[in-house]
Scaffold this active site. Sequence first.
Site, PDB file in Angstrom:
ATOM      1  N   ARG A 120       0.799  -1.233   0.000  1.00  0.00           N
ATOM      2  CA  ARG A 120       0.000   0.000   0.000  1.00  0.00           C
ATOM      3  C   ARG A 120       0.823   1.270   0.000  1.00  0.00           C
ATOM      4  O   ARG A 120       0.615   2.160  -0.796  1.00  0.00           O
ATOM      5  CB  ARG A 120      -0.874   0.089   1.259  1.00  0.00           C
ATOM      6  CG  ARG A 120      -2.279  -0.292   1.076  1.00  0.00           C
ATOM      7  CD  ARG A 120      -2.764  -0.826   2.390  1.00  0.00           C
ATOM      8  NE  ARG A 120      -1.862  -1.857   2.839  1.00  0.00           N
ATOM      9  CZ  ARG A 120      -1.872  -3.093   2.384  1.00  0.00           C
ATOM     10  NH1 ARG A 120      -2.770  -3.452   1.520  1.00  0.00           N
ATOM     11  NH2 ARG A 120      -1.009  -3.991   2.797  1.00  0.00           N
ATOM     12  N   THR A 121       1.741   1.347   0.953  1.00  0.00           N
ATOM     13  CA  THR A 121       2.407   2.631   1.142  1.00  0.00           C
ATOM     14  C   THR A 121       3.199   3.004  -0.109  1.00  0.00           C
ATOM     15  O   THR A 121       3.062   4.106  -0.634  1.00  0.00           O
ATOM     16  CB  THR A 121       3.309   2.595   2.388  1.00  0.00           C
ATOM     17  OG1 THR A 121       2.508   2.176   3.482  1.00  0.00           O
ATOM     18  CG2 THR A 121       3.882   3.957   2.700  1.00  0.00           C
ATOM     19  N   HIS A 147       4.728   6.208  11.588  1.00  0.00           N
ATOM     20  CA  HIS A 147       4.272   6.046  10.206  1.00  0.00           C
ATOM     21  C   HIS A 147       3.288   7.174   9.907  1.00  0.00           C
ATOM     22  O   HIS A 147       2.088   6.955   9.772  1.00  0.00           O
ATOM     23  CB  HIS A 147       3.594   4.678  10.069  1.00  0.00           C
ATOM     24  CG  HIS A 147       3.354   4.223   8.663  1.00  0.00           C
ATOM     25  ND1 HIS A 147       3.527   5.033   7.563  1.00  0.00           N
ATOM     26  CD2 HIS A 147       2.931   3.015   8.186  1.00  0.00           C
ATOM     27  CE1 HIS A 147       3.231   4.347   6.474  1.00  0.00           C
ATOM     28  NE2 HIS A 147       2.874   3.121   6.820  1.00  0.00           N
ATOM     29  N   ARG A 154      11.200   4.139   3.549  1.00  0.00           N
ATOM     30  CA  ARG A 154      10.799   3.167   4.582  1.00  0.00           C
ATOM     31  C   ARG A 154      12.039   2.384   4.972  1.00  0.00           C
ATOM     32  O   ARG A 154      12.826   1.970   4.112  1.00  0.00           O
ATOM     33  CB  ARG A 154       9.728   2.221   4.045  1.00  0.00           C
ATOM     34  CG  ARG A 154       9.505   1.044   4.975  1.00  0.00           C
ATOM     35  CD  ARG A 154       8.284   0.264   4.616  1.00  0.00           C
ATOM     36  NE  ARG A 154       7.077   1.017   4.919  1.00  0.00           N
ATOM     37  CZ  ARG A 154       5.870   0.465   5.004  1.00  0.00           C
ATOM     38  NH1 ARG A 154       5.707  -0.821   4.813  1.00  0.00           N
ATOM     39  NH2 ARG A 154       4.823   1.198   5.289  1.00  0.00           N
ATOM     40  N   LYS A 171      25.966  -3.279  -0.099  1.00  0.00           N
ATOM     41  CA  LYS A 171      27.421  -3.094  -0.244  1.00  0.00           C
ATOM     42  C   LYS A 171      27.977  -2.302   0.923  1.00  0.00           C
ATOM     43  O   LYS A 171      29.151  -1.940   0.929  1.00  0.00           O
ATOM     44  CB  LYS A 171      27.738  -2.343  -1.530  1.00  0.00           C
ATOM     45  CG  LYS A 171      27.258  -3.026  -2.792  1.00  0.00           C
ATOM     46  CD  LYS A 171      27.642  -2.151  -3.985  1.00  0.00           C
ATOM     47  CE  LYS A 171      26.998  -2.633  -5.268  1.00  0.00           C
ATOM     48  NZ  LYS A 171      27.089  -1.613  -6.308  1.00  0.00           N
TER      49      LYS A 171
END
Length: 356
Positions: free
Chosen positions: A51-52, A129, A101, A80
């Site tokens: 969703r986000t 959030h 995120r 890396k």
Amino acid sequence: MKGLMDTSNLTLEQISNMLELAQDIMDNKEKYSDRCKGKKLATLFFEPSTRTRLSFEAAMLELGGSVLGFSEASSSSSTKGESVHDTACVVSNYADIIAMRHPQEGAPMVAMQAASVPVINAGDGGHKHPTQTLGDLLTIYQKFGRLDNLTIGLCGDLKYGRTVHSLVEIMKRYENIKFVFIAPSELEMPNYIKKNLSKDSYRETKSLEEALPELDVLYMTRVQRERFDDIEEYERVKDVYVLDVEKMQYAPSHMCIMHPLPRVNEIAKAVDKDERACYFEQALYGKYMRMALILQLLGLDDAHTDFEISLDADKEMNERVCKNPKCITKTERDIEHLVKNSEFEAACCYCEKEIG
Ligand code: NCD
């Protein structure tokens, strides 16, 4: 620095402007379809999301902009050994705005300090959030026509559920909001959230049935498997609450059931047919609020909202080191340990956990 790290960075006036803008976007889609022409959004997702990420991307595309980015840490240079700081510096050359995120708490804050473009926290570990919350606010506003005088039940994983932390942070600022925290002791609302609430504004219970009759909103959450250090503990609590048709008999007829999704077992599928189920609509409102936020952060809204964020770090305390193992300060190289001194206790500026 510009961005959105947490709902606490927003004033109620900014939120109300954003709700108005989202409403205008919903009503006049054409008017906004070219507003972000030539602008690019980078979605830097070090943790899975449906969703986000997609709603950020859909939001930018519907505004006429374009998107680039990655959807898992394994396809980024973090494998890396690249730091969050360096990733943000590099991506600032390619995009006009970043949504990040990350599994570690406070990572988007590190990115915001390094980037020369606005950064949005799209979920940082079990911490916050804020853009989910913006969509939640629009949902509540659409259903009730107000954001005050409501009793909100939050049920499930209140310990690791970042969506409930951001929602409580903002809703507590509206008049006469009562919270009912419904969770087993293992998953209780953390102290760093409760300590900022007045004692008479919330109560805690373990029983969903007992809480249901008094609720205007029931916000269900999934038990956050990925945040448990002990998987046996997850197995013990994972199905502790299941909202089904039988339990819905205890709920008022006007109650609105919300859920940030994804759902696992906590809402039976049969409840989807109940008129009180709002969770799929909620995902749609999230997109409109993200559109409003992108416009505002890029200075493309008519009101030219200011999103400048300054860190309220207390320089004299910066020697103190955060002990939260999930904090970004544990892995980011050469990070300046920033501490804020609230009226209660010293706390890490990145993850907000208390520093003893
Ligand atoms: C939530 C999240 O990522 O915290 N989902 C979302 O953004 N829609 C809730 C969850 O994952 O349980």
